[in-house]
Write a protein that holds these residues in place. Sequence first.
Motif, PDB file in Angstrom:
ATOM      1  N   SER A  52       1.369  -1.670   0.449  1.00 12.47           N
ATOM      2  CA  SER A  52       0.218   0.066   0.194  1.00 12.47           C
ATOM      3  C   SER A  52       0.612   1.195  -0.109  1.00 12.47           C
ATOM      4  N   SER A 291      -1.392  -1.406  14.871  1.00 11.72           N
ATOM      5  CA  SER A 291      -2.726  -1.165  13.049  1.00 11.72           C
ATOM      6  C   SER A 291      -3.974  -1.732  12.818  1.00 11.72           C
ATOM      7  N   PHE A 292      -4.719  -2.753  13.898  1.00 12.17           N
ATOM      8  CA  PHE A 292      -5.850  -3.271  13.388  1.00 12.17           C
ATOM      9  C   PHE A 292      -6.626  -1.881  13.914  1.00 12.17           C
ATOM     10  N   ARG A 293      -6.595  -0.922  14.789  1.00 11.59           N
ATOM     11  CA  ARG A 293      -7.057   0.104  15.657  1.00 11.59           C
ATOM     12  C   ARG A 293      -7.093   1.746  14.829  1.00 11.59           C
ATOM     13  N   ASN A 294      -5.856   1.280  13.709  1.00  9.27           N
ATOM     14  CA  ASN A 294      -5.228   2.476  12.799  1.00  9.27           C
ATOM     15  C   ASN A 294      -6.416   2.628  11.915  1.00  9.27           C
ATOM     16  N   LYS A 295      -6.838   4.030  11.271  1.00 11.39           N
ATOM     17  CA  LYS A 295      -7.944   4.562  10.157  1.00 11.39           C
ATOM     18  C   LYS A 295      -6.937   3.929   9.085  1.00 11.39           C
ATOM     19  N   ASP A 296      -5.453   3.886   8.839  1.00 10.54           N
ATOM     20  CA  ASP A 296      -5.148   4.035   7.422  1.00 10.54           C
ATOM     21  C   ASP A 296      -4.985   2.898   7.376  1.00 10.54           C
ATOM     22  N   ILE A 297      -4.805   1.304   7.905  1.00  9.70           N
ATOM     23  CA  ILE A 297      -4.551  -0.147   7.950  1.00  9.70           C
ATOM     24  C   ILE A 297      -5.659  -0.370   7.495  1.00  9.70           C
ATOM     25  N   LYS A 298      -6.870  -0.053   7.970  1.00 14.70           N
ATOM     26  CA  LYS A 298      -7.573  -0.419   8.132  1.00 14.70           C
ATOM     27  C   LYS A 298      -8.178  -0.092   6.840  1.00 14.70           C
ATOM     28  N   LYS A 299      -8.086   1.129   6.220  1.00  8.81           N
ATOM     29  CA  LYS A 299      -8.604   1.946   4.490  1.00  8.81           C
ATOM     30  C   LYS A 299      -7.423   0.701   3.810  1.00  8.81           C
ATOM     31  N   VAL A 301      -6.030  -2.343   3.689  1.00 14.76           N
ATOM     32  CA  VAL A 301      -6.799  -3.836   3.967  1.00 14.76           C
ATOM     33  C   VAL A 301      -8.386  -3.246   3.141  1.00 14.76           C
ATOM     34  N   GLN A 302      -9.553  -2.433   3.392  1.00 13.98           N
ATOM     35  CA  GLN A 302     -10.508  -2.231   2.640  1.00 13.98           C
ATOM     36  C   GLN A 302     -10.116  -2.321   1.139  1.00 13.98           C
TER      37      GLN A 302
END
Length: 315
Positions: A52, A291-299, A301-302
Amino acid sequence: MQENKVTSVKGFFLLGFQVSHNLRMFLFCLLLMIYNATICGNLLIITLVSTSKNLHTPMYFFISQLSISDILLPTDIVPNLLHILLNNGGTITFIGCMAQLYFFCIAEASECLLLTVMSYDRYVAICSPLHYVSIMTITLCVRLVFIFWLLTISFSFIYIIILSGLKFCGPNIIDHLFCDLVPLQDMACSDIFPIKLSINLLSIAFMVFPGIIIVISYGNIVRTILQISTNISRQKAFSTCSSHLTVVCIFYLTIFSVYNLPTKLQSSEVNKITSLLYTVFTPLANPIIYSFRNKDIKKAVQESLKNVFNFKLSC
């Protein structure tokens, strides 16, 4: 004069948890599940940071390196521990014991250094945001990580060479989950001054000095945050370093409780459970906290899931 009948040992017997069969099977299933989740979670972090473009920043680069350490540590400990749980104890060769302790030292020392440079990264981002890009360049980050891994590999090897030069005498039973420093030191029947000296020097280099840098960094971070006028900006600044501070506290508290508190104050079972915290549970908690609570990581993953879904549709 009585003859000294001690003999050098060629292997060790790890007791593990001396509990009932049902409880050992429960621990086996629990640790196996946690180990699989740890490997998958940290591999996901490494993959996302590598693929990413939004995550090609110093902070996520250091997090990916921390994930490598979090894969190395449980992989060094858990498979043999699962074998011990199944068989109510297990033998390990002298070379295997030294190898396990070697990779354990690499993983722990590298995590100390990585947490330190990550605290400096947060310090620059909050205290000198206008100079962040010019200071935390990708070249500097790569060089720092290369130096850190080189130092941990080299000094851990020197430490293991010194430790393996000691004479270990019977009985060869280790009341622990893996080949750790304290039980091996207690079994040595030769002069342990060299190993104590090397431990003190390594502790200063990889624990004390990095800990001082972390404290200084966060002292400046807190002072800078308190000077921010608006509550929203203050909360946003604190949120950028709260995850790292949480991981630092967990890591140092567990390490301190195992290696610095007097052993007489703790039973062997308490020591084993505490050891599980930083060898098994912390490597799982790190990717969740970071990471899993991080907005960048969630984005990220999506976007990855969306790309996979679009690829399947195109096929």
